[in-house]
Enzyme design. Structure first.
Site, PDB file in Angstrom:
ATOM      1  N   PHE A  19       0.815  -1.226   0.000  1.00 25.84           N
ATOM      2  CA  PHE A  19       0.000   0.000   0.000  1.00 25.84           C
ATOM      3  C   PHE A  19       0.846   1.272   0.000  1.00 25.84           C
ATOM      4  O   PHE A  19       0.465   2.273   0.598  1.00 25.84           O
ATOM      5  CB  PHE A  19      -0.958   0.021   1.200  1.00 25.84           C
ATOM      6  CG  PHE A  19      -1.719  -1.261   1.400  1.00 25.84           C
ATOM      7  CD1 PHE A  19      -2.758  -1.597   0.548  1.00 25.84           C
ATOM      8  CD2 PHE A  19      -1.389  -2.141   2.410  1.00 25.84           C
ATOM      9  CE1 PHE A  19      -3.467  -2.772   0.716  1.00 25.84           C
ATOM     10  CE2 PHE A  19      -2.087  -3.326   2.582  1.00 25.84           C
ATOM     11  CZ  PHE A  19      -3.129  -3.645   1.736  1.00 25.84           C
ATOM     12  N   HIS A  20       1.986   1.246  -0.722  1.00 23.82           N
ATOM     13  CA  HIS A  20       2.879   2.405  -0.731  1.00 23.82           C
ATOM     14  C   HIS A  20       3.235   2.855  -2.156  1.00 23.82           C
ATOM     15  O   HIS A  20       4.409   3.084  -2.454  1.00 23.82           O
ATOM     16  CB  HIS A  20       4.175   2.074   0.023  1.00 23.82           C
ATOM     17  CG  HIS A  20       3.990   1.693   1.449  1.00 23.82           C
ATOM     18  ND1 HIS A  20       4.893   0.915   2.140  1.00 23.82           N
ATOM     19  CD2 HIS A  20       3.007   2.006   2.334  1.00 23.82           C
ATOM     20  CE1 HIS A  20       4.472   0.749   3.381  1.00 23.82           C
ATOM     21  NE2 HIS A  20       3.328   1.396   3.517  1.00 23.82           N
ATOM     22  N   PRO A  21       2.276   3.010  -3.064  1.00 23.25           N
ATOM     23  CA  PRO A  21       2.642   3.426  -4.429  1.00 23.25           C
ATOM     24  C   PRO A  21       3.170   4.854  -4.461  1.00 23.25           C
ATOM     25  O   PRO A  21       2.639   5.747  -3.799  1.00 23.25           O
ATOM     26  CB  PRO A  21       1.324   3.309  -5.194  1.00 23.25           C
ATOM     27  CG  PRO A  21       0.257   3.476  -4.152  1.00 23.25           C
ATOM     28  CD  PRO A  21       0.816   2.850  -2.911  1.00 23.25           C
TER      29      PRO A  21
END
Length: 540
Positions: A475-477
């Site tokens: 969840f770190h784009p």
């Protein structure tokens, strides 16, 4: 025609901070957020967000990737916050900044711009400190006067403690502060909550301004395009929840902050992006910027999962009498299991070169943490534990492209997890290392059986197959509208976060960063919002 001093698009972690700072400076600001309000009981309590995520919720917008050839054609699902506060409202709340060298690396990438401002650690640290109200640390690296409350976990499960002890037995030093002078080590996260209650960017930075006439917030208002005339951004067209279109204008700047998937989408629908791709979808080209939507980077993760030989961890704590007991304890006393997101303990480690910077981050999750489909594949239910292994500096790069010329359509996302062979090799090393953790006391005393990867086949090929089947987003784009040097034709922004070729338009979410930080991205996003506000107001 409504006119504002500034318009902020996206009320996530960065956008909330930028909005707060601009309003406090006396500016009339419109904040347009595509998602919903942040006040909800399950959002307020740390583990509630996982129940919402599992059951599907309006507070998430899930991007399903295009088929990934190198993952046997599998599509990756990447949920993102669809709510005021963005990721800070729906994340695991870990407060991690990354390490100083991350920002020194940005400085080197940006060197050579005509109008370069510093981005090294010494330049960004004051922003982190200004935002932070740490309940434990007060030193040269931490602040105590900010609005963002950062505190120790309200509850630590026994399995998390055994994980920390097992890694120390493997030779990893104990680290009391992952945001201290040294990142490497094993220990416990600090979190963005206060006495067990979530402290999102919306709660910390927007709620105190709810009666300020300078601030206008419009929810469920996705932006269709940014209006540009003669090289200057002057307005925005957005759609309200009834479907009606509205145009608003600004005498100042437009700050684009809806995240690494939507920021490039809005830019491209506004005529800013790769010219051929825009023309393919019937969009008039305002500025040919090749890098828009490119350089997508995310932290991939893969888990080692085991069944426990006793009633350890969080399994069953959200059902029946246990759920009732936990809820009462939380509501009456602000303590107990509900004050934890379930990932209290973590480690930053380099499995092959312990004296070198960490290549992997891993969380202990005291439950079998897999979606229902994968849970059935490994035959895992009941009491268990997962070690979620995250690759900190992946080499693989993906992209975001338009699906059509319709601004209502979701973008096409291709994260390319583990496509670069170096990433696959590093993830296999991580699987071997953390399997050993499971087999090291005191964790080993609590493990009945490793469920995945297959304990009967730990060959390289079996582990690679496990990665192809199980890899997912952490969840770190980031990086899809990156800052870069003047000489980099893929740089979308200059060092002042300004879109190249357009006046009055900046990007201040994690799509702006040229390289992913070595750690969770919520704290860096808020730092970007604070720094962007200083740039807009001329204080930097």
């Amino acid at each position: 025609m409504e006119t504002f001093d500034h318009i902020v698009i996206g009320g996530g972690s960065a956008g909330s901070v930028a909005t707060s700072r601009l309003v406090e400076g006396g500016n009339k600001v419109l904040l347009l957020e595509a998602g919903h309000h942040h006040r909800h009981p399950l959002l307020d309590m740390p583990p509630g967000v996982f129940k919402l995520l599992k059951n599907g919720s309006k507070f998430f917008k899930t991007h399903q990737s295009v088929p990934q050839e190198h993952l046997d054609g599998r599509r990756a699902e990447i949920p993102q916050g669809n709510v005021l506060g963005g990721g800070s409202t729906v994340n695991g709340q870990a407060y991690v900044r990354g390490r100083p060298d991350d920002y020194n690396e940005w400085q080197e990438i940006l060197r050579g711009n005509n109008d370069t401002i510093p981005w090294d650690w010494e330049a960004v640290l004051p922003h982190f400190k200004r935002l932070e109200c740490n309940q434990k640390f007060n030193n040269e690296l931490h602040g105590t006067d900010g609005k963002l409350i950062v505190s120790d976990p309200g509850y630590v499960d026994d399995m998390a403690r055994w994980f920390v002890q097992a890694l120390q037995a493997q030779g990893v030093p104990y680290n009391p502060d992952f945001n201290g002078h040294e990142q490497t080590g094993v220990g416990y996260f600090q979190f963005t909550y206060n006495k067990g209650q979530r402290v999102s960017a919306a709660y910390a930075f927007l709620d105190p301004l709810k009666n300020n006439p300078k601030l206008t917030i419009r929810l469920q208002s996705p932006v269709q395009k940014i209006l540009i005339d003669k090289g200057r951004a002057y307005g925005v067209i957005y759609k309200d929840k009834s479907g009606a279109l509205h145009e608003v204008r600004t005498d100042g700047e437009i700050i684009l902050s809806p995240g690494a998937f939507i920021t490039p989408k809005v830019l491209m629908h506004s005529g800013l992006g790769p010219a051929d791709h825009l023309r393919e979808h019937g969009i008039d080209v305002v500025e040919d910027i090749a890098g828009v939507g490119q350089n997508l980077n995310d932290h991939p993760d893969v888990s080692v999962v085991a069944r426990c030989n006793g009633p350890y961890g969080y399994y069953g704590q959200d059902r029946g009498l246990k759920m009732l007991k936990n809820g009462i304890e939380f509501k009456l006393f602000g303590r107990g299991r509900i004050t934890s997101t379930g990932l209290e303990a973590a480690v930053f480690v380099n499995p092959t070169n312990p004296d070198e910077p960490a290549t992997h981050e891993a969380y202990c999750i005291p439950i079998i943490y897999l979606d229902d489909e994968k849970l059935a594949q490994v035959g895992g239910d009941g009491y268990g534990v997962s070690i979620q292994i995250v690759l900190l500096k992946p080499h693989s790069r993906g992209e975001v492209r338009l699906a059509s010329g319709n601004p209502d359509d979701m973008p096409l996302v291709s994260p390319n997890f583990l496509k670069d062979e170096r990433d696959m090799e590093e993830m296999v090393k991580g699987l071997r290392y953390f399997r050993d953790t499971m087999e090291t006391r005191p964790m080993a005393d609590k493990i009945e059986k490793i469920l995945a990867p297959d304990p009967m086949d730990f060959s390289d090929e079996a582990l690679r197959a496990h990665c192809r089947k199980m890899v997912k987003t952490n969840f770190h784009p980031v990086g899809t509208a990156k800052m870069g040097a003047d000489s980099d034709n893929m740089a979308v922004l200059d060092s002042r976060m300004r879109v190249r070729g357009v006046e009055g338009l900046r990007v201040c979410d994690m799509s702006a960063v040229p390289e992913i930080p070595a750690g969770n991205t919520n704290a860096p996003a808020m730092m970007l919002g604070d720094r962007c506000a200083d740039l807009v107001t001329g204080n930097l």
